[in-house]
Every structure is written in C-alpha cells, then in structure tokens.
Scaffold this active site. Sequence first.
Site, PDB file in Angstrom:
ATOM      1  CD  GLU A 175      -2.952  -1.101   2.228  1.00 40.63           C
ATOM      2  OE1 GLU A 175      -4.006  -1.821   2.142  1.00 40.63           O
ATOM      3  OE2 GLU A 175      -2.700  -0.373   3.271  1.00 40.63           O
ATOM      4  CD  GLU A 361      -3.402  -5.827   4.163  1.00 39.92           C
ATOM      5  OE1 GLU A 361      -4.449  -5.021   4.509  1.00 39.92           O
ATOM      6  OE2 GLU A 361      -2.235  -5.631   4.119  1.00 39.92           O
TER       7      GLU A 361
END
Length: 456
Positions: A175, A361
Amino acid sequence: MKHNDHSPLIQRSDFPADFRWGCSTSSYQIEGAINEDGRGESIWDRFCSQPGRIRDASSGAVACDHYHRWPEDLDLARSLGVNAYRFSIAWPRILPQGRGALNEQGLDFYSRLVDGMLERGLQPWATLYHWDLPQVLQEQGGWANRATVDAFLEYTEAVTRRLGDRVKHWITHNEPFCTAFLGNHEGNHAPGLTDHKTALLVCHHLLLSHGRAVPLIRRQVADAKVGITLSLHPISPASDSTEDAAAALRHDGLRNRWFLDPLQGRGYPADILALLGDDAPVLLSSDLHDIATPTDFLGVNYYFPERVENAPGLGPIATRVVETPEVERTAFGWEVDPEGMVTLLTRIQADYAPACVYLTENGSTYDDELLPDGSINDEQRRSYLERHLAATARAIAAGVPVKGYFAWSLLDNFEWAEGYVRRFGLSYVDFQTQQRTLKASGHWYANFLQAGEIEK
C-alpha cells in the site's frame, strides 16, 4: 455457486483446485520485541512515542508477542487449512541503521520463521516493506530522500540473499498510497508529516524502489514471483451531476491510476499531473522505465468503495469522499460492499490486464465480545468473509485472473493509529495474557477450506 436457503453462499469447490488460500500479517503489528536481538528503531516506534498520535496511547512494543510466539501462530494458521502465509519483514531488524552493518540475529529470526512455515505446509509470501522504515533513514529525509531507494535495494539484497532459497513469492511494498499520503500528507501515520508535495515525492520513490527491486530479487531468487500490493477502491460520483462525475474521475486519478498507470508503463496520469503543478515529483530520465519493470502479479487489498463529490478549493484535485447513507458498515465505519470488489477487479482487468491478481488483504473489524464460555461469535465478520469470497468467485467467473485470497488478518493486532481498539483477526488476542482464541469467523474459514481438498 449455490444460492438457495439450504446451502452456503460459496463453497471451496467453486474455486480452482490450485487457488492459493492464506492469511496476512505484518511485522510491526504483531511482532513486538522492539528492543531485542539488535533491532533498530523504526518510524512507528518514534511515532507511537509522541503524545496524541495513537488513539489508545499504545504502541507495537509488545503487540502480539509474535517474535516469541511464532510457532503457536503458525500452528494456528495451519489449523485453518490455509496453504499460504503472508508476512512482512522488519527492515530495522535487518539493517538497524538502515544501511551498512547487517544484524544476523534479525535474519536468523526470519529464517526460522520461514522454516516453520514450510514445515507446516504454508507457502511463504514475504512483503519487504510494510511501513516500518528505520528511523535513522527518516532523519535523513525518509522516502522523500532519493537515497532511500538505494537503501531499500541494499536491504532487499540482504533479505533475498538469505531467504531466497526458500521464499519464492515476494511483495516489494504494501500500500504505497498509505505510506505516502497517510504518513506524509494527512499525518495520521508515521512519520506524521503534513505536506502534499513531500507525499507525492515519497510516492514516486516508493514506486521507483519497487521497480528497481524487481530485477534484483530475480537475480537473487531462482523462480521468483514478484509483485506489489496496492490499496485500491472502486470510485463513484456522489450524485448524477457532471461536477461530481468529473470529481470521481480526478479522485480515481490520484487514488488508483497514479499507481496503476506508471506500473503498467503509461507514466503518471496526464490529467493529474496538470492539476498538481509544482507539487508533482521531478523525474529523472530512466525513472518511469524502471517503475514499469514487468511483474508476475498484482496484489490488491480491498476494503471499501469511495463515493466522491466535487469540492472546489479542497486540495489540488478538489474532491471530497462522502459517506453513503444507510449502508452496512464495519465498526471502523467502512462500508461493506462485496460487489464493489467485483467492480474494482473487473475494472483492473479491463484497463490493465495484469497477468494474475492476488487479493493480498480483505477483512473487517467489529467490536468482538468474549463470551462467558470463551467463544467469540463474530457473525458479522463471518458473513463479511463469506460474501467477499463469493464476490471473488464472481470476479473469476467474469474473467479476472484471481489466483489467491489472503484474509486480513490471522490475529487481532496493533492497528496503527487506532492502537488496539480495532480487531481484524480471525483469532481473538487477549493482549494481557496473549492467549489466542479462534473466533467463529476463523472456524467458518477453516470449515470452508477443509470441506474441499486444497493443494499443498
């Protein structure tokens, strides 16, 4: 897929036989042991020490004590029936000063951890950077300093040299949006800076370090599979107005295309560059070529959609995320929208056609309650998991090459600025005793996986 009242929404047999099933964790969120075996200080250690930064004034100093309890945690993962385990490596454990002297004790820990995974039939998926930059590098400018790219390559070389004989799946960054914008623009993540121009430069150096690390990993690791994990969101306008439609396009430009376009060799989106003006990062001639180094997979973290309205004067892209009224939400306030995942994945496939995608995720936080009998009946999380797995199957049926799913997370853990207030785990952690208890959602995931044979 089954949809009647007498059978589950989704079954293991609805997925390909070679689908990869896992759970995800990250180093600072679970390891603890911040002062043991030569580990250096990270930006999150420093950030947590500053009053008012963390909601419950906690830190990852102990977290889940995974550094000492990892055999139990890997046993727990194996009991679920997963065949992969995503973890991250703490840069300050490997190079306490960011560069230079290697800390062999840190490498030894991850070597033992990887051996433990392999002994339990868990395929190791290593993330090199999940936000815990050595503090000493931050004091030299952090990711806004181009020299940190070279430091990252030095760190990558050390880790892959030691673990590459056993770890074949590598994620460079987790991320980068969060590292860049939450940490350097919004300031609610480490290092806690609030400068938009700095955030954009950080983002560029993260992507550059990714692109340069890919060939390095391949040189070090035979048969390596290398990718990056992005937090991506389906974006929609808050109304039917042309202003909101244009705002949604701009917002998507900085939230999604700013990462996907350069990784795919298209450079940074021209519409966003024009809006950023002098805030845009200065590029050297080879940067975009290096960022676009081909990868083996794209990691996608999906949590919620974003709906956007036009917001004149609010930052360079003049957009604001607005809440949709009367929708289902997690305890974090995040909208629950499994279909949004299908929308996102089919859009990625249509616009970018990655060779393969892994959901690295996906998860939810609720206010879990330990019942008198010691159980945790987290029905909302169980339902969330089941519905998002069904959405994953719909995306595959629509032609998206999704090859694996990693639930976030194996354990309740240190949830960054939220401290220990938010619980994402399939396992409940009593942070006083460190006892782990599988929640109803974890039992459901185990039953789902073990109802059908999964490839070891």
